[in-house]
Write a protein that holds these residues in place. Structure first.
Motif, PDB file in Angstrom:
ATOM      1  N   TYR A   1      -2.730   4.118  -2.848  1.00  0.00           N
ATOM      2  CA  TYR A   1      -3.108   3.033  -3.746  1.00  0.00           C
ATOM      3  C   TYR A   1      -2.652   1.689  -3.226  1.00  0.00           C
ATOM      4  O   TYR A   1      -1.602   1.555  -2.599  1.00  0.00           O
ATOM      5  CB  TYR A   1      -2.635   3.275  -5.177  1.00  0.00           C
ATOM      6  CG  TYR A   1      -1.229   3.745  -5.398  1.00  0.00           C
ATOM      7  CD1 TYR A   1      -0.251   2.888  -5.879  1.00  0.00           C
ATOM      8  CD2 TYR A   1      -0.886   5.080  -5.175  1.00  0.00           C
ATOM      9  CE1 TYR A   1       1.038   3.336  -6.119  1.00  0.00           C
ATOM     10  CE2 TYR A   1       0.404   5.538  -5.412  1.00  0.00           C
ATOM     11  CZ  TYR A   1       1.362   4.654  -5.883  1.00  0.00           C
ATOM     12  OH  TYR A   1       2.643   5.097  -6.114  1.00  0.00           O
ATOM     13  N   LEU A   2      -3.532   0.708  -3.457  1.00  0.00           N
ATOM     14  CA  LEU A   2      -3.269  -0.676  -3.111  1.00  0.00           C
ATOM     15  C   LEU A   2      -2.630  -1.350  -4.318  1.00  0.00           C
ATOM     16  O   LEU A   2      -3.048  -1.115  -5.453  1.00  0.00           O
ATOM     17  CB  LEU A   2      -4.571  -1.392  -2.750  1.00  0.00           C
ATOM     18  CG  LEU A   2      -5.469  -0.709  -1.712  1.00  0.00           C
ATOM     19  CD1 LEU A   2      -6.742  -1.524  -1.492  1.00  0.00           C
ATOM     20  CD2 LEU A   2      -4.724  -0.494  -0.403  1.00  0.00           C
ATOM     21  N   CYS A   3      -1.643  -2.207  -4.091  1.00  0.00           N
ATOM     22  CA  CYS A   3      -0.905  -2.846  -5.173  1.00  0.00           C
ATOM     23  C   CYS A   3      -0.930  -4.360  -5.017  1.00  0.00           C
ATOM     24  O   CYS A   3      -0.793  -4.883  -3.909  1.00  0.00           O
ATOM     25  CB  CYS A   3       0.543  -2.377  -5.195  1.00  0.00           C
ATOM     26  SG  CYS A   3       0.752  -0.589  -5.353  1.00  0.00           S
TER      27      CYS A   3
ATOM     28  N   ASP B   1      -0.123  19.540  -1.932  1.00  0.00           N
ATOM     29  CA  ASP B   1      -0.313  18.443  -0.970  1.00  0.00           C
ATOM     30  C   ASP B   1      -1.358  17.436  -1.435  1.00  0.00           C
ATOM     31  O   ASP B   1      -2.069  16.842  -0.618  1.00  0.00           O
ATOM     32  CB  ASP B   1      -0.705  18.979   0.408  1.00  0.00           C
ATOM     33  CG  ASP B   1       0.422  19.775   1.055  1.00  0.00           C
ATOM     34  OD1 ASP B   1       1.597  19.444   0.811  1.00  0.00           O
ATOM     35  OD2 ASP B   1       0.122  20.729   1.799  1.00  0.00           O
ATOM     36  N   ALA B   2      -1.455  17.242  -2.738  1.00  0.00           N
ATOM     37  CA  ALA B   2      -2.366  16.225  -3.261  1.00  0.00           C
ATOM     38  C   ALA B   2      -1.862  14.858  -2.787  1.00  0.00           C
ATOM     39  O   ALA B   2      -0.724  14.471  -3.056  1.00  0.00           O
ATOM     40  CB  ALA B   2      -2.410  16.277  -4.782  1.00  0.00           C
TER      41      ALA B   2
ATOM     42  N   ALA C   1       0.860  -1.183   0.000  1.00  0.00           N
ATOM     43  CA  ALA C   1       0.000   0.000   0.000  1.00  0.00           C
ATOM     44  C   ALA C   1       0.896   1.232   0.000  1.00  0.00           C
ATOM     45  O   ALA C   1       1.796   1.346   0.837  1.00  0.00           O
ATOM     46  CB  ALA C   1      -0.933   0.006   1.202  1.00  0.00           C
ATOM     47  N   ASN C   2       0.656   2.151  -0.942  1.00  0.00           N
ATOM     48  CA  ASN C   2       1.511   3.328  -1.108  1.00  0.00           C
ATOM     49  C   ASN C   2       0.744   4.615  -0.816  1.00  0.00           C
ATOM     50  O   ASN C   2      -0.470   4.693  -1.042  1.00  0.00           O
ATOM     51  CB  ASN C   2       2.047   3.397  -2.533  1.00  0.00           C
ATOM     52  CG  ASN C   2       2.932   2.219  -2.886  1.00  0.00           C
ATOM     53  OD1 ASN C   2       3.510   1.586  -2.007  1.00  0.00           O
ATOM     54  ND2 ASN C   2       3.030   1.910  -4.163  1.00  0.00           N
ATOM     55  N   CYS C   3       1.469   5.626  -0.375  1.00  0.00           N
ATOM     56  CA  CYS C   3       0.914   6.965  -0.179  1.00  0.00           C
ATOM     57  C   CYS C   3       1.878   7.966  -0.810  1.00  0.00           C
ATOM     58  O   CYS C   3       3.069   7.978  -0.490  1.00  0.00           O
ATOM     59  CB  CYS C   3       0.742   7.257   1.308  1.00  0.00           C
ATOM     60  SG  CYS C   3       0.105   8.915   1.666  1.00  0.00           S
ATOM     61  N   SER C   4       1.361   8.787  -1.721  1.00  0.00           N
ATOM     62  CA  SER C   4       2.175   9.750  -2.448  1.00  0.00           C
ATOM     63  C   SER C   4       1.621  11.152  -2.221  1.00  0.00           C
ATOM     64  O   SER C   4       0.425  11.385  -2.402  1.00  0.00           O
ATOM     65  CB  SER C   4       2.153   9.409  -3.945  1.00  0.00           C
ATOM     66  OG  SER C   4       2.768  10.432  -4.705  1.00  0.00           O
ATOM     67  N   VAL C   5       2.475  12.083  -1.809  1.00  0.00           N
ATOM     68  CA  VAL C   5       2.085  13.479  -1.608  1.00  0.00           C
ATOM     69  C   VAL C   5       2.829  14.329  -2.631  1.00  0.00           C
ATOM     70  O   VAL C   5       4.050  14.234  -2.753  1.00  0.00           O
ATOM     71  CB  VAL C   5       2.402  13.956  -0.181  1.00  0.00           C
ATOM     72  CG1 VAL C   5       1.957  15.408   0.003  1.00  0.00           C
ATOM     73  CG2 VAL C   5       1.726  13.053   0.852  1.00  0.00           C
ATOM     74  N   SER C   6       2.080  15.163  -3.370  1.00  0.00           N
ATOM     75  CA  SER C   6       2.674  15.924  -4.477  1.00  0.00           C
ATOM     76  C   SER C   6       2.260  17.387  -4.422  1.00  0.00           C
ATOM     77  O   SER C   6       1.110  17.707  -4.104  1.00  0.00           O
ATOM     78  CB  SER C   6       2.224  15.333  -5.825  1.00  0.00           C
ATOM     79  OG  SER C   6       2.565  13.965  -5.935  1.00  0.00           O
TER      80      SER C   6
ATOM     81  N   CYS D   1      -7.674   9.448  -4.174  1.00  0.00           N
ATOM     82  CA  CYS D   1      -7.051  10.669  -3.661  1.00  0.00           C
ATOM     83  C   CYS D   1      -7.756  11.058  -2.369  1.00  0.00           C
ATOM     84  O   CYS D   1      -8.970  11.289  -2.371  1.00  0.00           O
ATOM     85  CB  CYS D   1      -7.147  11.792  -4.690  1.00  0.00           C
ATOM     86  SG  CYS D   1      -6.377  13.356  -4.176  1.00  0.00           S
ATOM     87  N   VAL D   2      -7.019  11.131  -1.257  1.00  0.00           N
ATOM     88  CA  VAL D   2      -7.629  11.397   0.039  1.00  0.00           C
ATOM     89  C   VAL D   2      -7.465  12.845   0.490  1.00  0.00           C
ATOM     90  O   VAL D   2      -8.069  13.256   1.483  1.00  0.00           O
ATOM     91  CB  VAL D   2      -7.064  10.439   1.117  1.00  0.00           C
ATOM     92  CG1 VAL D   2      -7.405   8.996   0.782  1.00  0.00           C
ATOM     93  CG2 VAL D   2      -5.560  10.601   1.278  1.00  0.00           C
TER      94      VAL D   2
END
Length: 205
Positions: free
Chosen positions: A130-132, A125-126, A46-51, A74-75
């Motif tokens: 996602y689950l992989c 801060d988007a 499970a990944n979390c990406s902040v952009s 997108c949370v």
């Protein structure tokens, strides 16, 4: 969940329940997912990406088998999320679909193994989670340049996208095809069927 015009990509539009305390929604349900896609999603990572706004990540995919299926939402903030069919021989090869994922509708997108994925941050801060189906494996990871004119993705043009050095150096779709870097649709379809068969066997055991 509904399947998109790209075979192997689905969109989930959850029911969101607001009250005076906030909001609640189910962003993933295994039974509903399997019923729509006819295969389970085995969770490996499970990944979390902040952009920051204007960051463009992708187009990423992995060798099949085993590939890496993704279930994306997108949370916080908003992103333009894009699915690209990079599977040679696919009826939708070279086509893409774009969806706005944000923290209001809580829409989610599922991409089967072999499909390309990219997103552009529309806000600061988007935050994308996602689950992989498979863990990160650098030796199997591939990319196509997200600004390849042949893909004709309608990225917002209000600013120059911010790409990583790796994504900026990625080949075009045609270059990747000539180099043999793209998954074959026939191989992907055979792999999907193996996953379905394994899922049915597990359910009946």
């Amino acid at each position: 969940m509904r399947e998109t015009r790209i075979p192997g990509a689905w969109v989930h539009e959850p029911a969101v329940f607001p009250d005076e305390r906030g909001r609640f929604h189910e962003w993933f349900r295994g039974a509903d997912f399997t019923g729509a896609t006819d295969q389970p999603l085995d969770l490996a990572q499970a990944n979390c990406s902040v952009s920051r706004r204007g960051t463009l990540r992708g187009v990423h995919f992995a060798d099949v088998p085993p590939g890496q299926a993704k279930y994306v939402t997108c949370v916080r903030g908003a992103v333009l999320d894009v699915v690209v069919d990079v599977r040679t021989g696919s009826p939708a090869y070279g086509r893409h679909e774009a969806f706005t994922l944000d923290d209001r509708t809580h829409r989610a997108v599922y991409l089967a193994e072999g499909l390309g994925h990219a997103f552009l941050a529309l806000t600061d801060d988007a935050t994308v989670v996602y689950l992989c189906s498979q863990g990160y494996a650098p030796g199997r990871e591939r990319a196509v340049h997200p600004l390849d004119p042949a893909l004709a993705i309608g990225w917002p043009a209000d600013r120059t996208p911010l790409l990583s050095a790796k994504d900026a150096a990625a080949p075009s779709l045609a270059e990747a095809e000539r180099a043999g870097l793209l998954p074959a649709y026939a191989d992907c379809a055979a792999y999907y069927e193996r996953l379905r068969s394994a899922g049915r066997a597990t359910a009946s055991a």
